[in-house]
Design an enzyme around this catalytic site. Sequence first.
Site, PDB file in Angstrom:
ATOM      1  N   GLN A  93     -33.824  16.696  26.594  1.00  0.00           N
ATOM      2  CA  GLN A  93     -33.137  15.579  25.928  1.00  0.00           C
ATOM      3  C   GLN A  93     -32.430  14.735  26.980  1.00  0.00           C
ATOM      4  O   GLN A  93     -31.702  15.272  27.826  1.00  0.00           O
ATOM      5  CB  GLN A  93     -32.116  16.104  24.906  1.00  0.00           C
ATOM      6  CG  GLN A  93     -31.483  14.982  24.091  1.00  0.00           C
ATOM      7  CD  GLN A  93     -30.510  15.498  23.018  1.00  0.00           C
ATOM      8  OE1 GLN A  93     -30.155  16.680  23.023  1.00  0.00           O
ATOM      9  NE2 GLN A  93     -30.096  14.615  22.142  1.00  0.00           N
ATOM     10  N   HIS A  99     -32.885  12.101  18.001  1.00  0.00           N
ATOM     11  CA  HIS A  99     -34.023  11.224  17.711  1.00  0.00           C
ATOM     12  C   HIS A  99     -35.292  12.038  17.572  1.00  0.00           C
ATOM     13  O   HIS A  99     -35.473  13.049  18.236  1.00  0.00           O
ATOM     14  CB  HIS A  99     -34.190  10.157  18.799  1.00  0.00           C
ATOM     15  CG  HIS A  99     -34.155  10.702  20.193  1.00  0.00           C
ATOM     16  ND1 HIS A  99     -32.981  11.029  20.823  1.00  0.00           N
ATOM     17  CD2 HIS A  99     -35.147  10.989  21.062  1.00  0.00           C
ATOM     18  CE1 HIS A  99     -33.246  11.496  22.031  1.00  0.00           C
ATOM     19  NE2 HIS A  99     -34.556  11.499  22.206  1.00  0.00           N
TER      20      HIS A  99
HETATM   21  P1  5GP Z   1     -35.413  12.302  25.036  1.00  0.00           P
HETATM   22  O1  5GP Z   1     -35.898  12.808  26.362  1.00  0.00           O
HETATM   23  O2  5GP Z   1     -33.899  12.212  24.979  1.00  0.00           O
HETATM   24  O3  5GP Z   1     -35.989  13.070  23.885  1.00  0.00           O
HETATM   25  O4  5GP Z   1     -36.009  10.851  24.899  1.00  0.00           O
HETATM   26  C1  5GP Z   1     -35.280   9.677  25.058  1.00  0.00           C
HETATM   27  C2  5GP Z   1     -36.253   8.518  24.916  1.00  0.00           C
HETATM   28  O5  5GP Z   1     -35.507   7.334  24.799  1.00  0.00           O
HETATM   29  C3  5GP Z   1     -37.192   8.353  26.123  1.00  0.00           C
HETATM   30  O6  5GP Z   1     -38.531   8.489  25.698  1.00  0.00           O
HETATM   31  C4  5GP Z   1     -36.869   6.956  26.636  1.00  0.00           C
HETATM   32  O7  5GP Z   1     -38.013   6.245  27.064  1.00  0.00           O
HETATM   33  C5  5GP Z   1     -36.211   6.297  25.430  1.00  0.00           C
HETATM   34  N1  5GP Z   1     -35.241   5.265  25.786  1.00  0.00           N
HETATM   35  C6  5GP Z   1     -34.228   5.402  26.679  1.00  0.00           C
HETATM   36  N2  5GP Z   1     -33.536   4.250  26.774  1.00  0.00           N
HETATM   37  C7  5GP Z   1     -34.124   3.394  25.900  1.00  0.00           C
HETATM   38  C8  5GP Z   1     -33.848   2.031  25.537  1.00  0.00           C
HETATM   39  O8  5GP Z   1     -32.932   1.382  26.027  1.00  0.00           O
HETATM   40  N3  5GP Z   1     -34.646   1.484  24.598  1.00  0.00           N
HETATM   41  C9  5GP Z   1     -35.686   2.160  24.028  1.00  0.00           C
HETATM   42  N4  5GP Z   1     -36.403   1.523  23.116  1.00  0.00           N
HETATM   43  N5  5GP Z   1     -35.970   3.444  24.338  1.00  0.00           N
HETATM   44  C10 5GP Z   1     -35.193   4.037  25.272  1.00  0.00           C
END
Ligand code: 5GP
Length: 137
Positions: A93, A99
């Site tokens: 994460q 999410h």
């Molecule tokens: P995690 O690794 O926390 O499950 O995924 C976070 C996701 O958020 C990543 O796939 C990354 O590309 C996305 N993300 C991070 N910052 C932003 C942003 O400013 N806008 C959008 N649309 N996605 C983001």
Amino acid sequence: MADTIFSKILSGEIPSHKVYEDDLVYAFLDIGHLSEGHTLVIPKEPAPSMDQLSDESAAAIGRVLPRICRAVVKATGVDQYNILQNNGVRAHQAVFHLHFHIIPKPNEKEGLGVEWPSKDIDHEKGAALAAQISALI
Ligand code: 5GP
């Protein structure tokens, strides 16, 4: 709870490609997508992880997630996909606002790559653990 990049998206401070919104849920395209149509579905409630999400927001996400999946499938023409939901740094994460990722899998190379190093369960330990978890729900 700490402000995250997703709070800023919800407030409109940071732009996003919105695909869905209701009173409790928001969905938008991932800026660093693994494949075209990679969509993030978030509660408006700023819970950092699944275990901290209210039943109300959980129900709202559960109600709409299949509809968003169907729309992603139709729009991309890709009928295979993964739903990923990471909780904690070790679990990959990066943004601490819960999410769900909907990640189309158009071919072997694009989309989510999954390593699945499974081991056989110890049934005695499994029975004890299942009873323990069950008693805590
Ligand atoms: P995690 O690794 O926390 O499950 O995924 C976070 C996701 O958020 C990543 O796939 C990354 O590309 C996305 N993300 C991070 N910052 C932003 C942003 O400013 N806008 C959008 N649309 N996605 C983001």
